[in-house]
Scaffold this active site. Structure first.
Site, mmCIF file in Angstrom:
data_model
loop_
_atom_site.group_PDB
_atom_site.id
_atom_site.type_symbol
_atom_site.label_atom_id
_atom_site.label_comp_id
_atom_site.label_asym_id
_atom_site.label_seq_id
_atom_site.Cartn_x
_atom_site.Cartn_y
_atom_site.Cartn_z
ATOM 1 N N ASP A 122 18.524 37.645 10.577
ATOM 2 C CA ASP A 122 18.747 38.859 11.437
ATOM 3 C C ASP A 122 18.938 38.097 12.868
ATOM 4 O OD1 ASP A 122 17.748 41.100 9.528
ATOM 5 O OD2 ASP A 122 15.931 39.586 9.392
ATOM 6 N N TYR B 196 16.240 29.230 -1.004
ATOM 7 C CA TYR B 196 15.014 29.620 -1.309
ATOM 8 C C TYR B 196 14.081 29.196 -2.336
ATOM 9 C CZ TYR B 196 17.451 33.760 1.404
ATOM 10 O OH TYR B 196 18.333 34.286 2.280
ATOM 11 N N ARG C 153 22.209 29.677 1.979
ATOM 12 C CA ARG C 153 21.365 30.895 1.605
ATOM 13 C C ARG C 153 21.756 32.030 2.371
ATOM 14 N NH1 ARG C 153 15.230 29.398 3.538
ATOM 15 N NH2 ARG C 153 15.291 30.794 5.506
ATOM 16 N N GLU D 280 22.768 34.737 4.900
ATOM 17 C CA GLU D 280 24.187 35.234 5.313
ATOM 18 C C GLU D 280 24.878 34.399 6.247
ATOM 19 O OE1 GLU D 280 24.577 39.431 5.753
ATOM 20 O OE2 GLU D 280 25.905 39.232 7.491
ATOM 21 N N SER E 93 24.246 30.911 7.233
ATOM 22 C CA SER E 93 24.268 29.619 6.662
ATOM 23 C C SER E 93 25.524 29.805 5.757
ATOM 24 C CB SER E 93 23.210 28.907 6.302
ATOM 25 O OG SER E 93 22.521 29.652 5.134
HETATM 26 O O1 TRH Z 1 17.083 32.651 6.793
HETATM 27 P P1 TRH Z 1 17.940 33.651 5.977
HETATM 28 O O2 TRH Z 1 17.683 33.365 4.581
HETATM 29 O O3 TRH Z 1 18.216 34.822 6.461
HETATM 30 C C1 TRH Z 1 18.443 35.972 5.337
HETATM 31 C C2 TRH Z 1 19.784 36.495 5.276
HETATM 32 O O4 TRH Z 1 20.464 36.835 6.368
HETATM 33 C C3 TRH Z 1 19.531 37.721 4.407
HETATM 34 O O5 TRH Z 1 20.862 38.029 4.354
HETATM 35 C C4 TRH Z 1 18.782 38.919 5.239
HETATM 36 O O6 TRH Z 1 18.756 40.026 4.709
HETATM 37 C C5 TRH Z 1 17.164 38.101 5.486
HETATM 38 O O7 TRH Z 1 17.371 36.974 6.064
HETATM 39 C C6 TRH Z 1 16.483 39.023 5.928
HETATM 40 O O8 TRH Z 1 19.528 32.905 6.010
HETATM 41 P P2 TRH Z 1 20.704 32.736 6.927
HETATM 42 O O9 TRH Z 1 21.247 33.975 7.011
HETATM 43 O O10 TRH Z 1 21.577 31.683 6.530
HETATM 44 O O11 TRH Z 1 20.043 32.399 8.241
HETATM 45 C C7 TRH Z 1 19.701 31.056 8.703
HETATM 46 C C8 TRH Z 1 19.770 30.754 9.945
HETATM 47 O O12 TRH Z 1 19.073 29.556 10.512
HETATM 48 C C9 TRH Z 1 21.205 30.461 10.230
HETATM 49 O O13 TRH Z 1 21.767 30.962 11.610
HETATM 50 C C10 TRH Z 1 21.201 28.961 10.553
HETATM 51 C C11 TRH Z 1 20.060 28.619 11.075
HETATM 52 N N1 TRH Z 1 19.378 27.337 10.920
HETATM 53 C C12 TRH Z 1 19.189 26.477 11.837
HETATM 54 O O14 TRH Z 1 19.803 27.151 13.085
HETATM 55 N N2 TRH Z 1 18.629 25.321 11.829
HETATM 56 C C13 TRH Z 1 18.238 24.817 10.747
HETATM 57 O O15 TRH Z 1 17.672 23.587 10.395
HETATM 58 C C14 TRH Z 1 18.454 25.515 9.396
HETATM 59 C C15 TRH Z 1 18.191 25.072 7.885
HETATM 60 C C16 TRH Z 1 19.120 27.069 9.713
#
Ligand code: TRH
Length: 400
Positions: free
Chosen positions: A31, A207, A288, A290, A292
């Site tokens: 989010d 995850y 994972r 959205e 990333s």
């Molecule tokens: O963290 P997430 O699992 O977020 C999820 C999804 O968005 C899902 O659809 C939603 O419903 C749920 O949250 C509530 O995965 P996502 O979306 O990839 O977000 C991870 C963020 O973290 C992304 O912007 C990349 C960032 N990130 C970093 O900035 N540094 C890091 O070292 C890593 C591993 C990730």
């Protein structure tokens, strides 16, 4: 679907045009990750002053440690549920021309009341999906109780969808980083990442799951050298729970654990602006959620998507809708093996240990085809307009 011209609501006194983005942090980083990225792009590409209202500043601090001075056009506000406090905050700020509620987070009534006066473009920025119904609903208005229309914005991979978030200079940055070994080494040093690795390098940001002991067994039996950079902690926790690694292994960032030809490295959480570079260094990835996932699409490397689980297995429809579109032009040899493993990863498969290794070896034997197919799909997406280009057209707000 063409909306009315919202640029007419821009201030005429020369003051900066303001957009409000509302984010509620449910869990994980998705989010806040999408909310921050969207805010940066609104500021950079639509030249808006963005007021980001967020209910959990701690989540933003983790993702963007220096958000206070990072982008002068973005003002971060704490979204308080106390109505009177929100009224006081609103009294001090200019009218917006654009209001975005991310992922149906429901705007406070004080904000909605203000909007009935200044009548901005109101968007519900939805979760990304490649399902066809989302393309049908994209940019459709829905009349709200306060008399305003709220439009759905569905990001997606189809030309008729709301597009994907992408910076204008993304390709230039990726090319510069991938061509300059000195930049890569400096990055590795800055975050304490190993300067060398053995075999293929995989970034794994996924995850917790019972699949991880099974996949480690698969890769160990496949017997080719391979390095996994484990980001985010959940995969390490699963491996520890399944006693694949010793209880005291991979506790600290930078810790390394060797299982035959498989090298596991626990990597630190980097600021969001640095996340792409992890992907640019890797040969392949497991991503994972959205944001990333979208970054892996832009990176153009082979990857699996560990999708966020939903009730009634709704996530599997989403997973298959995406891969059915992405894989349309893939060679058959890659497609079958890839889908079997993708389903296995996401809890929809039926592979036993022996079959899992065979399928992996099929995919591995087709490695170059997979690399090429992933790059071609990514190039096709790069050729489409980004979400912000589409939004500029929809709203008539000028694009930089
Ligand atoms: O963290 P997430 O699992 O977020 C999820 C999804 O968005 C899902 O659809 C939603 O419903 C749920 O949250 C509530 O995965 P996502 O979306 O990839 O977000 C991870 C963020 O973290 C992304 O912007 C990349 C960032 N990130 C970093 O900035 N540094 C890091 O070292 C890593 C591993 C990730």
């Amino acid at each position: 679907m063409q909306s009315q011209d919202f640029s007419v609501y821009a201030p005429t006194d020369g003051s900066a045009t303001e957009a409000w983005v509302f984010v509620r942090v449910i869990d994980n980083f998705g989010d806040v990750g999408v909310g921050w990225r969207l805010s940066c792009l609104l500021a950079e590409l639509l030249c808006l002053r963005v007021r980001l209202w967020i209910d959990d500043l701690g989540a933003l601090d983790r993702l963007v440690p220096e958000h206070a001075g990072y982008q002068p056009q973005i003002v971060v506000e704490t979204w308080q549920d106390d109505e009177a406090a929100m009224q006081r905050q609103l009294a001090a700020v200019a009218d917006p021309v654009l209001v975005i509620e991310t992922f149906g987070c429901d705007l406070p009534s004080a904000v909605q009341a203000r909007m009935t006066e200044c009548r901005p473009l109101w968007l519900n920025w939805e979760y990304l999906t490649a399902e066809d119904w989302a393309v049908d609903l994209h940019a459709m208005p829905s009349l709200q109780a306060n008399g305003l229309e709220k439009y759905f914005w569905f990001m997606g991979v189809d030309a008729a969808s709301g597009g994907l978030l992408r910076e204008a200079d993304y390709l230039a940055k990726r090319t510069a980083f991938q061509q300059q070994v000195s930049m890569q080494q400096a990055f590795r040093q800055q975050y304490g990442l190993p300067l060398q690795h053995s075999g293929q390098l995989w970034l794994v940001f996924a995850y917790a799951s019972v699949c991880w002991p099974q996949w480690m067994a698969m890769w160990r039996q496949a017997d080719a050298p391979m390095t996994l950079w484990l980001a985010g902690g959940q995969v390490v926790d699963s491996l520890r729970a399944a006693q694949v690694i010793a209880p005291d292994a991979l506790q600290q960032d930078g810790d390394v654990y060797v299982l035959d030809k498989l090298t596991l490295v626990r990597i630190p959480f980097v600021p969001q602006a640095a996340f792409d570079r992890l992907l640019w260094l890797a040969d392949a990835a497991i991503v994972r959620g959205e944001d990333s996932f979208v970054r892996a699409l832009w990176a153009g490397l082979p990857f699996f998507w560990h999708i966020y689980r939903q009730d009634d297995d709704a996530h599997l429809h989403k997973l298959h809708a995406f891969w059915n579109k992405a894989m349309a032009g893939w060679p058959v040899g890659v497609r079958g093996a890839f889908m079997a493993l993708s389903d296995d990863l996401n809890g929809a498969g039926n592979l036993d240990g022996l079959r899992r290794v065979e399928v992996w070896q099929d995919l591995y034997a087709n490695w170059q085809n997979w690399v090429k197919a992933a790059a071609v799909w990514s190039e096709m997406l790069h050729a489409q307009d980004s979400a912000l280009e589409k939004l500029a057209r929809f709203s008539h707000l000028p694009l930089k």
